[in-house]
Design a protein around this motif. Structure first.
Motif, PDB file in Angstrom:
ATOM      1  N   CYS A  51       0.835  -1.203   0.000  1.00 46.00           N
ATOM      2  CA  CYS A  51       0.000   0.000   0.000  1.00 46.00           C
ATOM      3  C   CYS A  51       0.872   1.255   0.000  1.00 46.00           C
ATOM      4  O   CYS A  51       0.569   2.236  -0.690  1.00 46.00           O
ATOM      5  N   GLU A  52       1.964   1.207   0.755  1.00 50.26           N
ATOM      6  CA  GLU A  52       2.863   2.356   0.822  1.00 50.26           C
ATOM      7  C   GLU A  52       3.484   2.630  -0.548  1.00 50.26           C
ATOM      8  O   GLU A  52       3.500   3.777  -1.023  1.00 50.26           O
ATOM      9  N   GLN A  53       3.959   1.554  -1.178  1.00 45.91           N
ATOM     10  CA  GLN A  53       4.602   1.718  -2.490  1.00 45.91           C
ATOM     11  C   GLN A  53       3.607   2.186  -3.538  1.00 45.91           C
ATOM     12  O   GLN A  53       3.921   3.024  -4.392  1.00 45.91           O
ATOM     13  N   LEU A  54       2.401   1.630  -3.455  1.00 46.23           N
ATOM     14  CA  LEU A  54       1.365   2.017  -4.425  1.00 46.23           C
ATOM     15  C   LEU A  54       0.972   3.481  -4.208  1.00 46.23           C
ATOM     16  O   LEU A  54       0.656   4.203  -5.160  1.00 46.23           O
ATOM     17  N   GLY A  55       1.017   3.916  -2.962  1.00 44.69           N
ATOM     18  CA  GLY A  55       0.743   5.319  -2.654  1.00 44.69           C
ATOM     19  C   GLY A  55       1.814   6.222  -3.244  1.00 44.69           C
ATOM     20  O   GLY A  55       1.510   7.250  -3.867  1.00 44.69           O
TER      21      GLY A  55
END
Lengths: 363, 363
Positions: A266-270
């Motif tokens: 989720c962090e990377q996709l953010g």
């Protein structure tokens, strides 16, 4: 056929295995079969909360768990501090007032995270404050608050730290126990990949001590009943059986990937989403970005409300617009739960196309 | 493979078309598409309530709507009369007490319906009573109360008539408007053929006048928010979207059959069930039988709890046992919603078989 890409910060897309579970013939809840399922998810969901304390399952919207967090741990006239940095923070204040609590408001500029030092100072100046209420991710501004630092502040006081993780839990890393968070609120329709209808609340030992003394009136949301029923692997009132069974499937997916990997994804996709926003020439609204949802400011003269409506009604892509003071000013894209890069790529492509149609020069 | 016949008074079996709807990809609730669906079911469900007044949809167990019926229409210290004829009636008393209301209890022998004349006398002697709380069908005893007669009693007073139709609505005929019922409470998992997770509350004009004055604290269940949101075909908090979409399918089935035909079918199936109980040599528990559920007394020396457990765990037929004081003493069979004669026949055949295995002589 029109696309159906859901990129709003809840409800989020529901994985196939979960949807199949929702369509199964229903089972009765006062049975060993259901009790085993409920006991299983009640135990397994703790890993998403990163807690060893009980997590109670309520049948209700996320707001029901926000109310439960206030009415079960406070008495008439108690003082609470609400960190108000967006629309959902305001809800804490409204609930507190509805139940006769004295709500202090620490207003934070929308788009910014709270400065933990200000909370420390406030608690020092107001030692009677019984709880500090804050969002993990303030969905309306896409801001991630520094819960670890806030936990260090409240741990040194009698105040409880109440964290609304309705949108953020399961996407933004929240170390409930390690960071000293007393009450964590969550909802089913975000990173947990279920339809809305379940709310969750984890309760620390520090909070638990208050449960018996708190004198605010409550019945449906009275956690004393839930605590008692949990011993029989049960809930006091008929649960949303189908959603609990769906939750078992959603937890399968989270466990297979590994909850820490989920946070990382989720962090990377953010980060990717915000980089793409910038590549389109759009400014990022939040100064404290979240792994749950990201917000881009709309170019001057462009009505963000119109952008999201056109995308949704003509192109089948649902993003969220702004709420309250941000209405028409931002567009928000979630990157949690079952949302993956191809959905975000397609959504952003359609966003760029829509802006171009409105004669915005995009990158 | 074990059978899976569900004959408990909720959750009831879910029809195929409803289950399919529950498995559909989720849609966002702040969209014209969802608003149209929600507005449609909010209008159509009135026909099941036989009312022209608004019916509010809550995300919660039936108990949430019981609480909503008390907290939205009363102020601290108000007197209410609870007709207590079983386990679910007691819940009204508990909620009232939790919120500081003065609850008078009119105790009725379990298995019997209340005598409306006693309610008339009580209200005459206690003119301060603001509401009368009663079940349509008291699920725990399979008793149908005479709501029409009670409506005639309360209509002549300032008191509201609050009817818990959680199990009964959509099975036992309840003419909300014609009989002067002010608040009708329902749940999704009974005759409405959905999973649990939605609760409903209809509000008469007489009740509505109290909404603004009532000073009991509430937020999640504050009907003023629901009333305001309804104007935008919306709910104040994220609804259980999937269940609302499923409700549209369930209402299709009810409308195709015709709601009056549904009541008739449930009534006839109830008569049939009780005739079959008698043919087995079992005595009917309720002196005021209901179209929702019927209860048979277990023969002396037979533990009804064991009967239902054996049937469920070894033979795949789920009937309900007794609750509270009736634990082990009765077996209950529902005949509402999607339950049909073949299910009841098979369930009763298995009941007879199980009793014979316990060396009971059955007819």
């Amino acid at each position: 056929m029109k696309k159906n890409i859901l990129l709003a910060p809840g409800p989020t897309p529901i994985p196939e295995t979960v949807r199949q579970a929702l369509a199964e013939p229903i089972i009765h809840h006062r049975t060993p079969q259901y009790r085993a399922i409920f006991a299983g998810v009640s135990e397994r969901i703790k890993k998403v909360f990163l807690t060893q304390n009980p997590v109670y399952t309520l049948t209700g919207s996320g707001t029901s768990a926000m109310e439960a967090a206030l009415v079960n741990f406070h008495s008439a006239g108690d003082e609470v501090l609400v960190i108000e940095s967006g629309k959902f923070a305001e809800r804490f204040t409204e609930i507190a007032k509805a139940f006769g609590l004295k709500a202090h408001v620490l207003a934070v500029t929308w788009g910014e995270a709270v400065d933990p030092e200000k909370v420390r100072e406030f608690l020092k100046a107001h030692p009677a404050v019984r709880s500090v209420c804050v969002q993990l991710c303030e969905t309306s501004t896409a801001v991630l608050h520094d819960i670890k630092a806030l936990g260090a502040v409240t741990a040194a006081t009698e105040a409880l730290l109440i964290v609304d993780g309705i949108s953020g839990l399961g996407a933004d890393r929240l170390e409930t126990d390690a960071w000293g968070v007393d009450l964590v609120i969550a909802g089913s329709q975000k990173a947990l990949m279920l339809p809305p209808g379940l709310a969750f609340l984890s309760v620390s030992e520090k909070a638990k001590k208050r449960l018996a003394q708190a004198n605010l009136p409550r019945f449906y949301l009275d956690l004393r009943f839930y605590e008692k029923s949990m011993k029989d692997q049960d809930t006091p009132f008929t649960p949303a059986i189908g959603l609990v069974i769906g939750l078992a499937k959603a937890l399968d997916l989270i466990e297979t990937e590994g909850v820490l990997n989920v946070f990382k994804r989720c962090e990377q996709l953010g980060e990717y989403t915000r980089a793409q926003f910038k590549a389109l020439g759009l400014e990022i609204f939040s100064k404290a970005p979240s792994a749950t949802v990201s917000a881009a400011l709309m170019p001057k003269g462009i009505d963000g409300e119109k952008v999201t409506n056109v995308m949704r009604d003509e192109k089948g892509v649902t993003m969220a617009g702004g709420q309250g003071a941000l209405k028409g000013k931002i567009v928000r894209v979630a990157h949690m739960g079952a949302i993956r890069k191809p959905d975000i790529d397609e959504g952003l492509r359609i966003l760029a196309e829509t802006l171009r149609e409105m004669e915005v020069k995009v990158g």
